[in-house]
Design a protein around this motif. Structure first.
Motif, PDB file in Angstrom:
ATOM      1  N   ALA A 135       0.816  -1.214   0.000  1.00 48.97           N
ATOM      2  CA  ALA A 135       0.000   0.000   0.000  1.00 48.97           C
ATOM      3  C   ALA A 135       0.854   1.271   0.000  1.00 48.97           C
ATOM      4  O   ALA A 135       2.045   1.241   0.325  1.00 48.97           O
ATOM      5  N   THR A 136       0.202   2.370  -0.365  1.00 44.77           N
ATOM      6  CA  THR A 136       0.782   3.718  -0.346  1.00 44.77           C
ATOM      7  C   THR A 136       2.148   3.771  -1.016  1.00 44.77           C
ATOM      8  O   THR A 136       3.057   4.469  -0.565  1.00 44.77           O
ATOM      9  N   THR A 137       2.318   3.018  -2.085  1.00 38.20           N
ATOM     10  CA  THR A 137       3.594   2.994  -2.792  1.00 38.20           C
ATOM     11  C   THR A 137       3.658   4.159  -3.768  1.00 38.20           C
ATOM     12  O   THR A 137       2.755   4.344  -4.581  1.00 38.20           O
ATOM     13  N   GLU A 138       4.736   4.921  -3.698  1.00 37.80           N
ATOM     14  CA  GLU A 138       4.834   6.139  -4.503  1.00 37.80           C
ATOM     15  C   GLU A 138       6.285   6.410  -4.885  1.00 37.80           C
ATOM     16  O   GLU A 138       7.217   6.114  -4.124  1.00 37.80           O
ATOM     17  N   LEU A 139       6.467   6.973  -6.060  1.00 35.66           N
ATOM     18  CA  LEU A 139       7.759   7.471  -6.506  1.00 35.66           C
ATOM     19  C   LEU A 139       7.539   8.884  -7.017  1.00 35.66           C
ATOM     20  O   LEU A 139       6.690   9.114  -7.882  1.00 35.66           O
ATOM     21  N   ALA A 140       8.296   9.841  -6.490  1.00 37.60           N
ATOM     22  CA  ALA A 140       8.051  11.256  -6.795  1.00 37.60           C
ATOM     23  C   ALA A 140       9.335  11.963  -7.191  1.00 37.60           C
ATOM     24  O   ALA A 140      10.425  11.661  -6.674  1.00 37.60           O
ATOM     25  N   PHE A 141       9.196  12.910  -8.112  1.00 38.00           N
ATOM     26  CA  PHE A 141      10.286  13.772  -8.556  1.00 38.00           C
ATOM     27  C   PHE A 141       9.829  15.230  -8.387  1.00 38.00           C
ATOM     28  O   PHE A 141       8.744  15.594  -8.847  1.00 38.00           O
ATOM     29  N   GLY A 160      -2.301   1.501  -6.098  1.00 37.23           N
ATOM     30  CA  GLY A 160      -3.301   2.280  -5.392  1.00 37.23           C
ATOM     31  C   GLY A 160      -2.710   2.855  -4.133  1.00 37.23           C
ATOM     32  O   GLY A 160      -2.038   2.163  -3.374  1.00 37.23           O
ATOM     33  N   SER A 161      -2.960   4.142  -3.870  1.00 33.16           N
ATOM     34  CA  SER A 161      -2.296   4.791  -2.742  1.00 33.16           C
ATOM     35  C   SER A 161      -2.831   4.348  -1.394  1.00 33.16           C
ATOM     36  O   SER A 161      -2.313   4.722  -0.369  1.00 33.16           O
ATOM     37  N   GLU A 162      -3.934   3.562  -1.384  1.00 32.50           N
ATOM     38  CA  GLU A 162      -4.394   3.009  -0.112  1.00 32.50           C
ATOM     39  C   GLU A 162      -4.559   1.500  -0.216  1.00 32.50           C
ATOM     40  O   GLU A 162      -5.365   0.898   0.467  1.00 32.50           O
ATOM     41  N   GLY A 163      -3.832   0.868  -1.113  1.00 36.36           N
ATOM     42  CA  GLY A 163      -3.848  -0.579  -1.165  1.00 36.36           C
ATOM     43  C   GLY A 163      -4.357  -1.114  -2.486  1.00 36.36           C
ATOM     44  O   GLY A 163      -4.773  -0.380  -3.379  1.00 36.36           O
ATOM     45  N   ASP A 164      -4.375  -2.423  -2.627  1.00 35.01           N
ATOM     46  CA  ASP A 164      -4.880  -3.078  -3.831  1.00 35.01           C
ATOM     47  C   ASP A 164      -6.394  -3.048  -3.813  1.00 35.01           C
ATOM     48  O   ASP A 164      -7.046  -3.937  -3.274  1.00 35.01           O
TER      49      ASP A 164
END
Length: 500
Positions: A135-141, A160-164
């Motif tokens: 969950a809440t997996t993100e990559l940002a620039f 999905g930012s709150e899970g599958d």
């Protein structure tokens, strides 16, 4: 033979010859010849010594010239590579030019979560249900270009930012989707932003996924709060005030721009969604500094901090139907919608309190002819939907790294109709279960504050969940195969959360 030895030999020979000078004329002649030979040898050695010195100086000059050429070439190459750019860690990984006009920050994070949900009854899904989520997996620039006043951010959410999340038509688990994409110009206190960004409305949603006190955001956030949208935002920041106003696309909790924390569905992709949408927020900092409000926690040793916030939105037009039957906004056909929220945050250096209130209203916006309306109820919908919710939460640090947290949230979504429909052989309607009353408590163990932490929480719902269920945070529908909405749902979650 060295010059010193030759000179010594010459002196000794001279003295010797002098002492025997009166011996014979022939001897004198031989001595004079030897002296002449020695003089010639000395002169030759002096010339050779002089030549060696000259060669040494010449080599030294050549070496110095070569070094200067190498240094000049290195300077040229350095200038071609960004005039001495830098890279490293500054509260995040970065690459920057030496003049400071260009900078790239790389950040992100994720959460390895395990959930256990138990309901008295279930419809379609098994109960109890448990499993892992990424969950809440993100990559940002992010960073700035041209000069520090031109700022940008591009971020991608994974899984999905709150899970599958499962259940949205056309949704594929594990997909990637765009979260943020904007350019911002800072005018020195004032700024202008354009692109896709978080709507400036509720505090809980404006905080990062990785700075929350609980494993996931509240149900109140997903039903009453606003997520990301696309448009233009203008804002102002001072030591005491922070103001943001945006003209944007649809501002519903689940819009085509992934407002609810998972990718948009195949049935909700049209933009613009409303003819006119405005949203804004004002914050007043009465104590502390702005950095203290970037996270939900008030760490031990922090100064007292107090902030009040209020947000509002207004929109008119048409919202495209959403294939997800758990939403309330997909029924809106025409009319006006608006909402307000107010919140207060206080930090006492090891103890924090946060409270929020939400109110939303939709006038003449329900479409009773919608084929999915029957899932909510076949009764005549109210011409005006009025909904409200509230939550209160707090956290207390027992040690510098261990925190206890608690939260209670209440909500009521009205005006959806009252008569049940037949769904899957069972009679009932989600609209008759339009309430929520949930109490939660948990614990957090911070290894490096919000950079790395272990979290666990437990929640209990005092009423059957319908409208407030299936937000991707673990809470499920209480609808049963027998046709009744059952009570007694509880949820346990534990996770390791990290960010960089």
């Amino acid at each position: 033979m060295s010059l010193s030895k030759t000179v010594g030999l010459f002196a000794g020979t001279t003295l010797t010859l002098t002492s025997v000078a009166f011996g014979s004329t022939e001897a004198n002649t031989d001595a004079l010849k030897q002296i002449a030979d020695l003089r010639a040898e000395i002169a030759s050695m002096k010339a050779a010594a002089s030549g060696d010195n000259w060669l040494t100086e010449q080599r030294s000059a050549e070496i110095k010239g070569l070094v200067q050429d190498v240094l000049a070439d290195a300077d040229t190459r350095s200038s071609l590579q960004g005039a001495g750019g830098s890279a490293g860690w500054d509260n995040g990984f970065f690459l920057a030019s030496a003049d400071g006009n260009f900078r790239l920050n790389v950040s992100g994070g994720g959460q390895a979560r395990w959930s256990f949900n138990r309901r008295s009854g279930s419809y379609g899904d098994r109960s109890p249900a448990w499993g892992f989520q990424g969950a809440t997996t993100e990559l940002a620039f992010s960073g700035h270009i041209v000069d520090p006043s031109w700022q940008y951010r591009v971020s991608v959410g994974l899984f999905g930012s709150e899970g599958d999340y499962v259940g949205v038509a056309g949704e594929t688990n594990g997909s990637a989707y765009l979260k943020d994409m904007f350019i911002l110009k800072d005018f020195g206190g004032w700024y202008l932003k354009a692109g896709q960004f978080q709507a400036p409305y509720s505090r809980e949603r404006l905080m990062s996924d990785y700075t929350q006190s609980f494993i996931a955001r509240s149900n109140s956030n997903y039903v009453f709060g606003l997520g990301r949208t696309q448009g233009i935002e203008a804002g102002y920041l001072s030591d005491m005030f922070r103001v943001a106003v945006a003209y944007a696309d649809g501002l519903s909790p689940r819009s085509a721009t992934q407002n609810a924390g998972y990718p948009n569905s195949a049935g909700n992709v049209t933009s613009p969604e409303y003819g006119f949408s405005m949203v804004g927020r004002v914050e007043v900092k009465l104590a502390g500094n702005w950095k203290q409000f970037e996270a939900a926690q008030s760490w031990r040793g922090d100064d007292f901090a107090l902030m009040l916030g209020v947000g509002g939105y207004w929109q008119t037009g048409q919202l495209q139907p959403d294939a997800n039957p758990q939403t309330t906004d997909f029924l809106i056909r025409e009319g006006n919608s608006y909402g307000v929220t107010a919140d207060a945050t206080a930090g006492f250096g090891g103890f924090d309190v946060y409270g929020a209130f939400y109110y939303s209203q939709t006038n003449d916006g329900i479409d009773p002819t919608s084929p999915t309306y029957a899932f909510f109820g076949t009764g005549t919908p109210a011409p005006t939907m009025r909904s409200f919710g509230a939550l209160l939460q707090g956290g207390f640090f027992l040690t510098d790294d261990f925190q206890l947290v608690a939260r209670y949230e209440y909500g009521d979504v009205g005006g959806l109709g009252t008569t049940g429909a037949t769904v899957g052989g069972a009679t009932g309607a989600i609209a008759t279960n339009n309430l929520q009353s949930i109490a939660s408590f948990g614990a957090n163990w911070y290894f490096a504050k919000n950079r790395a932490k272990w979290q666990a929480d437990f929640g209990y719902s005092f009423v059957p969940l319908g409208v407030f269920a299936q937000n991707g945070n673990g809470w499920q529908l209480d609808y049963s195969d027998s046709g009744a909405f059952t009570e007694d749902q509880w949820l346990f979650r534990t996770a390791v959360t990290f960010s960089f």
